[in-house]
Design a protein around this motif. Sequence first.
Motif, PDB file in Angstrom:
ATOM      1  N   ASP A   1      -3.786  18.447  -8.451  1.00 22.82           N
ATOM      2  CA  ASP A   1      -4.476  17.478  -9.305  1.00 22.82           C
ATOM      3  C   ASP A   1      -3.449  16.836 -10.250  1.00 22.82           C
ATOM      4  OD1 ASP A   1      -7.521  16.906 -10.509  1.00 22.82           O
ATOM      5  OD2 ASP A   1      -5.866  16.614 -11.902  1.00 22.82           O
TER       6      ASP A   1
ATOM      7  N   ALA B   1      -2.916  11.588  -4.214  1.00 22.55           N
ATOM      8  CA  ALA B   1      -3.444  10.236  -4.432  1.00 22.55           C
ATOM      9  C   ALA B   1      -2.351   9.191  -4.256  1.00 22.55           C
ATOM     10  CB  ALA B   1      -4.041  10.134  -5.829  1.00 22.55           C
TER      11      ALA B   1
ATOM     12  N   ALA C   1      -4.275   5.529   2.748  1.00 23.31           N
ATOM     13  CA  ALA C   1      -3.708   4.521   3.657  1.00 23.31           C
ATOM     14  C   ALA C   1      -3.002   5.165   4.842  1.00 23.31           C
ATOM     15  CB  ALA C   1      -2.772   3.584   2.893  1.00 23.31           C
TER      16      ALA C   1
ATOM     17  N   GLU D   1     -15.146   8.847  16.924  1.00 25.81           N
ATOM     18  CA  GLU D   1     -15.328   7.588  17.656  1.00 25.81           C
ATOM     19  C   GLU D   1     -15.766   7.824  19.106  1.00 25.81           C
ATOM     20  OE1 GLU D   1     -11.679   5.438  17.064  1.00 25.81           O
ATOM     21  OE2 GLU D   1     -11.759   5.736  14.913  1.00 25.81           O
TER      22      GLU D   1
ATOM     23  N   PRO E   1      -7.286   5.781  -8.734  1.00 23.73           N
ATOM     24  CA  PRO E   1      -7.469   6.795  -7.686  1.00 23.73           C
ATOM     25  C   PRO E   1      -6.944   8.190  -8.070  1.00 23.73           C
ATOM     26  CG  PRO E   1      -6.790   4.751  -6.697  1.00 23.73           C
ATOM     27  CD  PRO E   1      -6.756   4.527  -8.178  1.00 23.73           C
ATOM     28  N   HIS E   2      -5.786   8.248  -8.702  1.00 19.08           N
ATOM     29  CA  HIS E   2      -5.261   9.588  -9.027  1.00 19.08           C
ATOM     30  C   HIS E   2      -6.098  10.274 -10.098  1.00 19.08           C
ATOM     31  CE1 HIS E   2      -3.300   7.015 -12.043  1.00 19.08           C
ATOM     32  NE2 HIS E   2      -3.291   8.085 -12.800  1.00 19.08           N
TER      33      HIS E   2
ATOM     34  N   HIS F   1      -9.058  12.345  -8.818  1.00 21.98           N
ATOM     35  CA  HIS F   1      -8.823  13.700  -8.332  1.00 21.98           C
ATOM     36  C   HIS F   1      -9.016  14.735  -9.436  1.00 21.98           C
ATOM     37  CE1 HIS F   1      -7.248  13.165  -4.235  1.00 21.98           C
ATOM     38  NE2 HIS F   1      -7.044  11.950  -4.663  1.00 21.98           N
TER      39      HIS F   1
ATOM     40  N   LYS G   1     -17.406   3.112  12.822  1.00 26.05           N
ATOM     41  CA  LYS G   1     -16.415   4.112  12.395  1.00 26.05           C
ATOM     42  C   LYS G   1     -15.002   3.538  12.450  1.00 26.05           C
ATOM     43  CE  LYS G   1     -18.194   8.192  11.380  1.00 26.05           C
ATOM     44  NZ  LYS G   1     -17.864   8.878  10.138  1.00 26.05           N
ATOM     45  N   GLU G   2     -14.712   2.857  13.561  1.00 26.76           N
ATOM     46  CA  GLU G   2     -13.377   2.298  13.743  1.00 26.76           C
ATOM     47  C   GLU G   2     -13.123   1.170  12.742  1.00 26.76           C
ATOM     48  OE1 GLU G   2     -15.607   3.039  16.065  1.00 26.76           O
ATOM     49  OE2 GLU G   2     -14.731   3.150  18.066  1.00 26.76           O
TER      50      GLU G   2
ATOM     51  N   ALA H   1     -12.651   2.665   9.312  1.00 27.61           N
ATOM     52  CA  ALA H   1     -11.342   3.330   9.190  1.00 27.61           C
ATOM     53  C   ALA H   1     -10.245   2.284   8.989  1.00 27.61           C
ATOM     54  CB  ALA H   1     -11.061   4.161  10.435  1.00 27.61           C
TER      55      ALA H   1
ATOM     56  N   VAL I   1      -7.905   1.581   5.120  1.00 25.64           N
ATOM     57  CA  VAL I   1      -6.452   1.584   4.889  1.00 25.64           C
ATOM     58  C   VAL I   1      -6.109   0.487   3.883  1.00 25.64           C
ATOM     59  CG1 VAL I   1      -4.208   1.273   5.969  1.00 25.64           C
ATOM     60  CG2 VAL I   1      -6.012   2.482   7.196  1.00 25.64           C
TER      61      VAL I   1
ATOM     62  N   ASP J   1      -7.480   1.385   0.419  1.00 23.69           N
ATOM     63  CA  ASP J   1      -6.616   2.364  -0.266  1.00 23.69           C
ATOM     64  C   ASP J   1      -5.425   1.663  -0.919  1.00 23.69           C
ATOM     65  OD1 ASP J   1      -8.203   4.448   0.489  1.00 23.69           O
ATOM     66  OD2 ASP J   1      -6.839   5.280   1.997  1.00 23.69           O
ATOM     67  N   LEU J   2      -4.779   0.786  -0.147  1.00 23.20           N
ATOM     68  CA  LEU J   2      -3.576   0.119  -0.668  1.00 23.20           C
ATOM     69  C   LEU J   2      -3.931  -0.793  -1.836  1.00 23.20           C
ATOM     70  CD1 LEU J   2      -1.845  -0.717   2.729  1.00 23.20           C
ATOM     71  CD2 LEU J   2      -1.095   0.969   1.047  1.00 23.20           C
TER      72      LEU J   2
ATOM     73  N   LEU K   1      -4.688   1.292  -4.828  1.00 22.87           N
ATOM     74  CA  LEU K   1      -3.487   1.920  -5.389  1.00 22.87           C
ATOM     75  C   LEU K   1      -2.616   0.868  -6.082  1.00 22.87           C
ATOM     76  CD1 LEU K   1      -2.539   4.373  -2.494  1.00 22.87           C
ATOM     77  CD2 LEU K   1      -3.280   5.024  -4.774  1.00 22.87           C
TER      78      LEU K   1
ATOM     79  N   LYS L   1      -1.022  -1.643  -4.812  1.00 21.91           N
ATOM     80  CA  LYS L   1       0.268  -1.776  -4.123  1.00 21.91           C
ATOM     81  C   LYS L   1       0.448  -3.103  -3.409  1.00 21.91           C
ATOM     82  CE  LYS L   1       1.552   2.972  -3.011  1.00 21.91           C
ATOM     83  NZ  LYS L   1       2.973   2.817  -3.280  1.00 21.91           N
TER      84      LYS L   1
ATOM     85  N   GLN M   1      -5.038  -9.653   6.372  1.00 20.26           N
ATOM     86  CA  GLN M   1      -4.417  -8.810   7.405  1.00 20.26           C
ATOM     87  C   GLN M   1      -5.458  -7.887   8.045  1.00 20.26           C
ATOM     88  OE1 GLN M   1      -1.095  -8.828   8.547  1.00 20.26           O
ATOM     89  NE2 GLN M   1      -2.105  -7.553  10.091  1.00 20.26           N
TER      90      GLN M   1
ATOM     91  N   ASN N   1      -6.753  -7.514  11.884  1.00 20.39           N
ATOM     92  CA  ASN N   1      -6.722  -6.230  12.599  1.00 20.39           C
ATOM     93  C   ASN N   1      -8.105  -5.851  13.122  1.00 20.39           C
ATOM     94  OD1 ASN N   1      -4.125  -6.201  11.763  1.00 20.39           O
ATOM     95  ND2 ASN N   1      -4.260  -4.387  10.468  1.00 20.39           N
TER      96      ASN N   1
END
Lengths: 299, 441
Positions: free
Chosen positions: A128, A151, A241, A258, B258-259, B262, B393-394, B397, B401, B404-405, B408, B410, B419, B423
């Motif tokens: 953490d 994270a 990611a 899947e 995000p951190h 946790h 699901k695909e 997923a 990604v 998340d970026l 974060l 980023k 992008q 995809n």
Amino acid sequence: MDRKKKHLLHFYLLAAPALLGLLLFALGPIVASLAISFTDWDILSKPAFLGLKNYQELLFHDKLFLKSLWNSLYYTIFGVPLGVVGGLLIAMLLNTKVRGIPIYRTLFYLPAVVPAVASAVLWIWVFDPDLGILNESLRFIGFSTTPKWLASTEWAMPALIIMSLWGLGAGMIIYLAGLQGIPEHLYEAAKIDGAGRWHLFWHVTVPHMSPIIFFNLIMGIIWSLQGGFTQAYIMTEGGPANSTLFYTYYIFRKAFEEFQMGYSSALAWVLFVIILVITALVFKYARKKVYYEYLGGGS
Amino acid sequence: MFTKHLKTVGWCLVILFILLYGPLWLIYSNPDRTIPPGVTELTITTWAGSSAEGANVEEEIFKAFMAENPDIIIRNVYTPWITYKSKLITMFVGKTPPDLCWLQMESLPFLASRGVIHDLTDKVKNDPELNLKNYYPVALDICSWQNRLYGLPRDLAGWFIAYNKDLFDKAGVAYPKPDWTWSDFTRIAKQLTKDYDKDGHTDQFGCWWIIREDVMLSNGAWLLNADASQATCDTPAFIESVQWVRDLTWKHHAAPQPHEMHSIGNLFLNQKAAMHYGGPWNIASWTKDLNFRWDIVNTPRGKKGNYKVTGGLPIAISKGTKHFDAAYRLLKFLCYSEKAQRLQAELGIAVPARRDLARKIYEPLPINPPSIHLYLDSMDKWATFPAHGLFWKEVDAEFRVGWDLIMLDKVDTTQELRQRTQNINNLLEKKAALERNRRGS
């Protein structure tokens, strides 16, 4: 029936349960998965034959194949040497004649018998970023900025490698057995010849331990390339990611989330070939450094 | 000699067999399970039992049905949520399907498209005992695929925002109004974000976390178009929605980064976040455990109105059932009868899928916070995921990604979403080709 035939019959009778198990629950699925890997199959529909398309797709078009393979290699490249060296060093420490050594040995071995899921949950707390014991310790010794561990795309994988060292006890116990098998008189003779600690380690301990180091290296590589699943499943879900998307977790995702059984079987077979090649290479080059006493030197 | 050995080996195998299977037989063989003549046994797969209360209520509901229908007995095949989909599909593949099954919402298109669950559209429409207008519209949406009904809805659950009245009062901030907007949300969240000891670390957040789908839907944005054939996460409304969540987190730091997510414990429960996304499943435990004053408010309005992501429980009948009529009777009891809806509503974890019963049964429950009526008022406007599609699901997923970026901090939001759109479109194209191949067209 002659005696030899009787022995043979006994052998097959007694081995039958294990052989049947192997055929039904291991060899059968292995062969089936090879056949499935050439199909598109979502379980509920009939499999459609695709030829080599699954393999072409994953080798030439699937970015996540490369990403997950790299993640598993990264985990192996850093995790295995750390595990091999760390396990040996701890075994050497635990091979000394200190009071209470059985307790220390038990303590170091204990994490190896803790279920992986329980360890994973425990390490979530350790990592953490704000309140975990790891960052608290880093801050205590003066680090002003600390990693965000799970994270963070950069630190999540190192975190899982650190966590893998928690299981050093499993290798340590094998090293310990090996260390205790090195004849004491070799050390005494080397000391008489003026060998210091380093020379004793490098010229007596390491050669005698080399078959065990080699065994742990090979097993470590195989386990690590197949590893990381529990950590990814419980701790990170492959993120952030896809930074902890291990190869085995990717296979699982394709198969059981899947329902692309053909594709996931192809992934599994590619991993098998990769492990086979890496293991063969390690055998070819590292085996020369291994000292087998009964052969009187490197084989 | 050989015969003697053979006997020994034989006896060893027999003893081994008894030792292995004897205890299992003793545990799992149940003399009560002998089915009397004229009685039908129905199996139903559920994931009920995440709580002891939940499991007990399911049993109560089944008992009530069996009391009314002595010619039917129910066998509940319980599986934990996490392995439920795999287990259910394995049962279908193994030709041992349950008669009825609870469905996770994203599984419905897959199972419907593979023809393993009954299309109930005509049966339901021609049933004089069943009036579909009694259901909330969204409840029927979650049971539908390609405009056909593949199940009946038992309950619904959507998000609301719970807020800590004590923290609002302490900061001198007015409580959220029912028609508030996302701009109001930002303003209030900022006002409630505090660094009391001025050490540079946030001591209290405006909000614990954000449900991104609610922001998107209320702004008229979604990942996929209506028939789930194209990604639409590069539309201005989508980009704006994602950027709003990012700004709330990074620019205003009114929600944890995000951190910080946790961190140990739930900041709302610890009074370190003033607002929290929640749902009916939280109400019973919060009423019991929270030691501060709290109420709920609907999620804010976006440019398209007050839409929110809705979860619910569709129950379907397996095509492999040999007892369709009995299964249909049980389905109606579970999803339409007042008795079953009352029993599960009183547990307080979800709202009955029937509008009339939600008002009659759920609203007066003493555990509910004062503004529950506003939540129920909004249910007519609830939306399910506009399009799940076969490859949800695909798609999810792939999107995650990028999410998340972005979260974060980023990457550039617009570029990343463009992008991801590309995809996802490539992925959908490949999947559509595979699907055509599967169906031989």
